[in-house]
Each structure stands twice: as structure tokens, then as C-alpha cells.
Design a protein around this motif. Structure first.
Motif, PDB file in Angstrom:
ATOM      1  N   LEU A 192       1.600  -1.036   0.384  1.00  0.00           N
ATOM      2  CA  LEU A 192      -0.080  -0.329  -0.216  1.00  0.00           C
ATOM      3  C   LEU A 192       0.781   0.633   0.309  1.00  0.00           C
ATOM      4  N   CYS A 193      -0.020   2.397  -0.294  1.00  0.00           N
ATOM      5  CA  CYS A 193       0.662   3.500  -0.253  1.00  0.00           C
ATOM      6  C   CYS A 193       1.421   4.419   0.808  1.00  0.00           C
ATOM      7  N   GLY A 194       1.784   5.214   1.503  1.00  0.00           N
ATOM      8  CA  GLY A 194       1.850   5.752   2.577  1.00  0.00           C
ATOM      9  C   GLY A 194       1.339   6.440   2.403  1.00  0.00           C
ATOM     10  N   THR A 195       0.029   7.040   2.342  1.00  0.00           N
ATOM     11  CA  THR A 195      -1.244   7.373   3.107  1.00  0.00           C
ATOM     12  C   THR A 195      -2.413   6.191   3.163  1.00  0.00           C
ATOM     13  N   CYS A 196      -1.942   5.518   2.470  1.00  0.00           N
ATOM     14  CA  CYS A 196      -3.238   4.495   2.464  1.00  0.00           C
ATOM     15  C   CYS A 196      -2.982   3.321   3.889  1.00  0.00           C
ATOM     16  N   ASN A 197      -1.483   3.530   4.374  1.00  0.00           N
ATOM     17  CA  ASN A 197      -1.385   2.663   5.283  1.00  0.00           C
ATOM     18  C   ASN A 197      -1.578   3.968   6.523  1.00  0.00           C
ATOM     19  N   GLU A 198      -1.314   5.269   5.974  1.00  0.00           N
ATOM     20  CA  GLU A 198      -2.255   6.005   7.070  1.00  0.00           C
ATOM     21  C   GLU A 198      -3.797   5.488   7.426  1.00  0.00           C
ATOM     22  N   ARG A 199      -4.378   5.629   6.266  1.00  0.00           N
ATOM     23  CA  ARG A 199      -5.311   5.446   6.773  1.00  0.00           C
ATOM     24  C   ARG A 199      -6.008   4.142   7.143  1.00  0.00           C
ATOM     25  N   LEU A 200      -5.078   3.182   7.559  1.00  0.00           N
ATOM     26  CA  LEU A 200      -5.800   1.939   7.783  1.00  0.00           C
ATOM     27  C   LEU A 200      -6.456   1.527   8.556  1.00  0.00           C
ATOM     28  N   ASP A 201      -5.560   2.592   9.812  1.00  0.00           N
ATOM     29  CA  ASP A 201      -6.279   2.615  11.271  1.00  0.00           C
ATOM     30  C   ASP A 201      -7.446   3.356  11.703  1.00  0.00           C
ATOM     31  N   ARG A 202      -7.186   4.731  10.588  1.00  0.00           N
ATOM     32  CA  ARG A 202      -8.878   5.954  11.003  1.00  0.00           C
ATOM     33  C   ARG A 202      -9.473   5.437  10.169  1.00  0.00           C
ATOM     34  N   ASN A 203      -9.254   4.722   8.891  1.00  0.00           N
ATOM     35  CA  ASN A 203     -10.599   4.991   8.309  1.00  0.00           C
ATOM     36  C   ASN A 203     -10.222   4.551   7.070  1.00  0.00           C
ATOM     37  N   PRO A 204     -10.430   3.162   7.110  1.00  0.00           N
ATOM     38  CA  PRO A 204     -10.196   1.823   6.196  1.00  0.00           C
ATOM     39  C   PRO A 204     -11.022   2.058   5.163  1.00  0.00           C
ATOM     40  N   MET A 205     -12.346   2.021   4.713  1.00  0.00           N
ATOM     41  CA  MET A 205     -12.818   2.564   3.568  1.00  0.00           C
ATOM     42  C   MET A 205     -12.518   3.402   2.637  1.00  0.00           C
ATOM     43  N   ARG A 206     -11.491   4.077   3.174  1.00  0.00           N
ATOM     44  CA  ARG A 206     -10.769   5.560   2.314  1.00  0.00           C
ATOM     45  C   ARG A 206      -9.521   4.314   1.215  1.00  0.00           C
ATOM     46  N   ILE A 207      -9.017   3.698   1.568  1.00  0.00           N
ATOM     47  CA  ILE A 207      -8.742   3.070   1.044  1.00  0.00           C
ATOM     48  C   ILE A 207      -8.857   2.266  -0.447  1.00  0.00           C
ATOM     49  N   LEU A 208     -10.190   2.625  -0.561  1.00  0.00           N
ATOM     50  CA  LEU A 208     -11.135   1.774  -1.667  1.00  0.00           C
ATOM     51  C   LEU A 208     -11.504   2.523  -2.889  1.00  0.00           C
ATOM     52  N   ASP A 209     -10.761   4.192  -2.221  1.00  0.00           N
ATOM     53  CA  ASP A 209     -10.990   5.157  -3.019  1.00  0.00           C
ATOM     54  C   ASP A 209      -9.897   5.452  -3.586  1.00  0.00           C
ATOM     55  N   CYS A 210      -8.650   5.024  -3.274  1.00  0.00           N
ATOM     56  CA  CYS A 210      -7.453   5.473  -3.943  1.00  0.00           C
ATOM     57  C   CYS A 210      -6.616   5.365  -5.431  1.00  0.00           C
ATOM     58  N   LYS A 211      -5.923   6.343  -5.332  1.00  0.00           N
ATOM     59  CA  LYS A 211      -6.390   6.206  -7.017  1.00  0.00           C
ATOM     60  C   LYS A 211      -4.999   6.337  -7.346  1.00  0.00           C
ATOM     61  N   SER A 212      -3.852   5.282  -6.687  1.00  0.00           N
ATOM     62  CA  SER A 212      -3.288   4.671  -6.836  1.00  0.00           C
ATOM     63  C   SER A 212      -3.210   3.104  -7.767  1.00  0.00           C
ATOM     64  N   PRO A 213      -1.916   3.181  -8.945  1.00  0.00           N
ATOM     65  CA  PRO A 213      -3.073   1.875  -9.704  1.00  0.00           C
ATOM     66  C   PRO A 213      -2.505   0.443  -8.870  1.00  0.00           C
ATOM     67  N   ILE A 214      -1.362   0.985  -7.527  1.00  0.00           N
ATOM     68  CA  ILE A 214      -1.632  -1.093  -7.008  1.00  0.00           C
ATOM     69  C   ILE A 214      -2.308  -0.999  -5.783  1.00  0.00           C
ATOM     70  N   CYS A 215      -2.647   0.680  -4.914  1.00  0.00           N
ATOM     71  CA  CYS A 215      -3.771   0.212  -4.265  1.00  0.00           C
ATOM     72  C   CYS A 215      -5.696  -0.393  -4.889  1.00  0.00           C
ATOM     73  N   SER A 216      -5.279   0.320  -6.040  1.00  0.00           N
ATOM     74  CA  SER A 216      -6.414  -0.112  -6.647  1.00  0.00           C
ATOM     75  C   SER A 216      -7.076  -1.303  -6.838  1.00  0.00           C
ATOM     76  N   GLU A 217      -5.745  -1.986  -7.217  1.00  0.00           N
ATOM     77  CA  GLU A 217      -5.770  -3.019  -7.525  1.00  0.00           C
ATOM     78  C   GLU A 217      -5.589  -4.529  -6.449  1.00  0.00           C
ATOM     79  N   ILE A 218      -5.575  -4.256  -5.265  1.00  0.00           N
ATOM     80  CA  ILE A 218      -5.685  -4.815  -3.737  1.00  0.00           C
ATOM     81  C   ILE A 218      -7.082  -4.964  -2.787  1.00  0.00           C
ATOM     82  N   ALA A 219      -7.260  -3.270  -3.357  1.00  0.00           N
ATOM     83  CA  ALA A 219      -8.590  -3.181  -3.349  1.00  0.00           C
ATOM     84  C   ALA A 219      -9.670  -3.854  -3.722  1.00  0.00           C
TER      85      ALA A 219
END
Length: 433
Positions: A192-219
Motif C-alpha cells: 500500500l502507498c504511504g497515505t493508505c497505510n496512514e488510513r488503515l487505522d483511522r478510516n480503511p474505507m478510504r483505501i477503496l477510493d485510492c487512485k494508486s494503481p497498486i492500491c486499486s488492484e489490492i482494493a
């Protein structure tokens, strides 16, 4: 080229050759909203930064990466609006609209500002049409707002656009969903990108909206929220679908829609098109039942949508939609000499008061240059005024499209022009028939 002669990156000029198309689309938006009882509201371009931090959510891309925020001369943190819902809700609370007759139905057209990579259909200054329905909790309200968007798109002539809907539940049923997301994404923290790692504890749903291709593939393989809805949210969503079917509005359920702002609850939806590349969403919206109370107002359920006008215009262009032509000048008066110019000025004033689009020379040009200009601006008719025409009170009205002329009385130009335009309209109708 000097910077003074360049627009800022991510902004765009709407030129006179295209502004009439925007006016047509915007008028359709306001007219369609009016059919559903929505009235226009206008709110400031900037707000206190806290308005967006509290409403949009400090874990969203908008707040973390895209807002134009600055301190004003009084040391207050001010932000150019990245979207309009927060400002509309602030206004509804401050002006007491939420304490009056509910639901409050408002619509708007305005510019928004986000610092992001400019691309097709996505600019740093963009324009948005939207509606907000404050104080309506029932599922038929969701269907009505979606129906408004559908009717609007149809009225403008948009084709091949699909409605996708989802439910992201309420705060209660999302607790279990958040646990499932944390468990899933925790297995991929190294990717996961650095931003999404920060979101993991606070608001993991935001990872689903990440524009990073790698994060999108995982999501894409993450648990879906529909599997975690509580009974009330599930029933609400089923009823929304039922009300859409009752209006013959086609849709597909897309469990991956979460929308990019934190205030959404329950129903979320998007109208998507394949004619604008990767940025396929033309209209997006849903419920935000906790937003009004979150911003200091009463506990009232609300919902709405936003529609990017630049993206919509791009879809229309790529689909070859037929938009109205720019309004043409009804008459161009060609004066020859100072005496004729005075008469032309008098006639222009008379005709304009009657609603005709009339121009005359304001550049001291000769007759040939004036006729050339009249042709370039698409004037329907021209009339030449000189000393002879003023003395005799007669002139020749020329139909620029047909090249034909007719003698008219100068003092009866109002009636003559009206008759000529009517004849032109009747001929066009006859040709169509």
C-alpha cells in the motif's frame, strides 16, 4: 509566452464560441431541478477551512492532497471550496433553513477548486451542478434524486450512460465492515502507498477510493460492504431499488462504489460514461444522513448529487450530440456618414427595446468592411443607411442567407424586420416538414 498571457495550469477559458452551449446545458439543469421542486442557492467560493475538514473528512484525498488553503489577512484559515455540499449545509444551518419546512430542496451551479493532475474532464478549477435535499430520510427520496439526474442527462441528449448504485451502510453496520477491511489490508501493508497505510487505522474505507494503481488492484479483492449491512440499511437499499424500478430507471449494483468524501451513508450512486476515458464518472451522489448534525445543526437526514459540467460537455462532444447554435444577430445596420450613424443609433435602441438582437458600426469602417463583418457574425439581415435612404425614408433590407433584398420604409423597420424574421422561420419549418 509570458506568464501574464497564460492561463494557470488546470484552468480553462470558456470562449464566446462555446458559452452558448454551456448556457443551454445550465438552463436545462435548472429547469429540470425545478420540476422536482428544487430552487437555486448561491454560496461563497471560499469558506472557513473547518467547514471542509469536518464535512469532507480529513482522511480523504480532497483534504489531504487537493484543497487550496491559505491564511487570510486576519490570520484565519480559508479554503476555496473543493465541492459545494458543505457550504450549502453550512448556509442551511446558519440561515435557519433546516428549522423550517422540510425537506429543503436546493440546487446550484458553481466553480470548485482542487489541486490535482489536470487531465481529460478533470481540471483544478471546474464547474459543478448539484442538488441537496435536506430533511428526507425515506428511500423514495433517494430514488427521486437519482431520477432527477437521469431526466437531466436525458434532456440534454446524453447517450450510453449507465447508473451504478451501492449502499455503504450506516455508522453502526460499518463498524464490522471496517474490522474486515483492516484485517484484509493489514496483509498488504508492504504494498500500500504511504497515505493508505496512514488510513488503515483511522478510516480503511478510504483505501477503496485510492487512485494508486497498486492500491486499486489490492482494493478490488477487498470485502464488499453489502455483506455487512444491518437489517435497516439492507431494507432501505432494497426499497430504493424498488422505487427505481417503478420509474423504469435501469441500474446495476456496483459494490465497489464508496464515493470520495467521508460524509456519505447508505445509498451512493454514480452515472458513468465510457466516452471520457478513465475519468468515467459524470455524476455522483448519495445520502449524508449525519452531515447536518456533524456541522452543528439538528439531526436530519439528507442526500444529493454533484455533476461535473466539464465532464458532461466532454461526453456530449465525444458523442456528437446536437447542441443549439449560438444566437445570431437579427439585423446589422450599415451607416454611411455621421447623419446615418445617428439614425442607426436611434433604430438600434428602438429594436433592442423590442427584443431584437441588433448591431451597427462602432469602428468607423467603410461599407464593404461592415458587410464583411455582418457576414462573419452571421447577421440574418442587413440594411444600408445613407443620406439618400434618410431623405427618401426608404432602404433595402437584405436577407444574408438568401442574398435577396426587399424595399422597406425606414420608420417602419420594426414591423418590416419582424415580418422578415417570421417569413424566415416559416420557411425553415416548411423545409423540415
Amino acid at each position: 509566452m509570458a506568464e501574464i498571457n497564460r492561463a494557470i495550469k488546470g484552468t480553462n477559458d470558456i470562449l464566446p464560441s462555446e458559452s452558448h452551449e454551456w448556457q443551454f446545458v445550465e438552463q436545462k439543469m435548472l429547469e429540470t431541478a425545478s420540476l422536482y421542486g428544487f430552487k437555486e442557492i448561491r454560496v461563497p467560493v471560499f469558506e472557513h477551512t473547518e467547514v471542509f475538514l469536518r464535512s469532507v473528512g480529513d482522511t480523504t484525498d480532497v483534504v489531504q492532497k487537493e484543497m487550496y488553503t491559505f491564511d487570510d489577512k486576519g490570520g484565519r484559515s480559508i479554503t476555496l471550496r473543493p465541492e459545494l455540499t458543505a457550504g450549502v449545509i453550512r448556509s442551511a444551518i446558519e440561515k435557519g433553513l433546516v428549522n423550517g419546512a422540510l425537506p429543503v430542496k436546493v440546487c446550484y451551479i458553481g466553480g470548485c477548486y482542487r489541486y490535482e493532475k489536470p487531465q481529460a474532464g478533470r481540471l483544478r478549477e471546474f464547474h459543478q451542478f448539484g442538488v441537496e435535499c435536506i430533511g428526507a430520510a425515506e428511500p423514495n427520496a433517494d430514488a427521486e434524486v437519482i431520477a432527477l439526474a437521469r431526466q437531466l442527462l436525458d434532456s440534454i441528449g446524453v447517450k450510453k450512460i449507465a447508473l451504478e448504485i451501492n449502499s455503504i451502510g450506516c455508522l453502526e453496520c460499518r463498524k464490522e465492515y471496517h474490522k474486515a477491511l483492516k484485517e484484509y489490508f493489514s496483509q498488504n501493508t508492504d504494498k500500500l502507498c504511504g497515505t493508505c497505510n496512514e488510513r488503515l487505522d483511522r478510516n480503511p474505507m478510504r483505501i477503496l477510493d485510492c487512485k494508486s494503481p497498486i492500491c486499486s488492484e489490492i482494493a478490488a479483492k477487498a470485502p464488499v460492504v453489502l455483506d455487512y449491512l444491518c437489517d435497516d440499511c439492507r431494507e432501505h437499499f432494497e426499497k430504493v431499488k424498488g422505487y427505481l424500478k417503478a420509474q423504469n430507471i435501469e441500474f446495476t449494483v456496483n459494490p465497489h462504489i464508496v464515493r470520495g468524501l467521508d460524509y456519505y451513508t447508505r445509498t451512493v450512486f454514480e452515472f458513468v460514461s465510457g466516452d471520457i476515458g478513465a475519468q468515467s464518472t459524470v455524476c455522483g451522489g448519495g445520502r449524508y444522513d449525519g452531515l447536518v448534525s456533524q456541522m452543528g445543526g439538528p439531526t436530519v437526514a439528507s442526500l444529493g448529487f454533484g455533476m461535473g459540467i466539464e465532464r458532461l460537455m466532454l461526453v456530449l462532444k465525444n458523442q456528437g450530440a446536437e447542441l443549439p447554435e449560438a444566437p445570431k444577430t437579427d439585423l446589422y445596420i450599415v451607416p454611411m456618414g455621421e447623419k446615418a450613424l445617428l439614425k442607426a443609433t436611434e433604430l438600434c435602441a428602438l429594436l433592442r427595446r423590442e427584443g431584437y438582437k441588433v448591431q451597427t458600426d462602432i469602428c468607423a469602417r467603410g461599407i464593404k468592411a461592415q458587410m464583411k463583418y455582418a457576414d462573419k457574425i452571421g447577421a440574418k439581415f442587413t440594411v444600408v443607411l445613407g443620406d439618400n435612404e434618410i431623405e427618401t425614408g426608404k432602404a433595402r433590407l437584405k436577407d444574408m442567407a438568401e442574398g435577396t433584398e426587399r424595399e422597406i420604409k425606414v420608420d417602419e423597420l420594426l414591423d418590416e424586420l419582424g415580418e422578415a424574421i417570421r417569413e424566415q422561420i416559416f420557411k425553415s419549418i416548411a423545409e423540415i416538414m
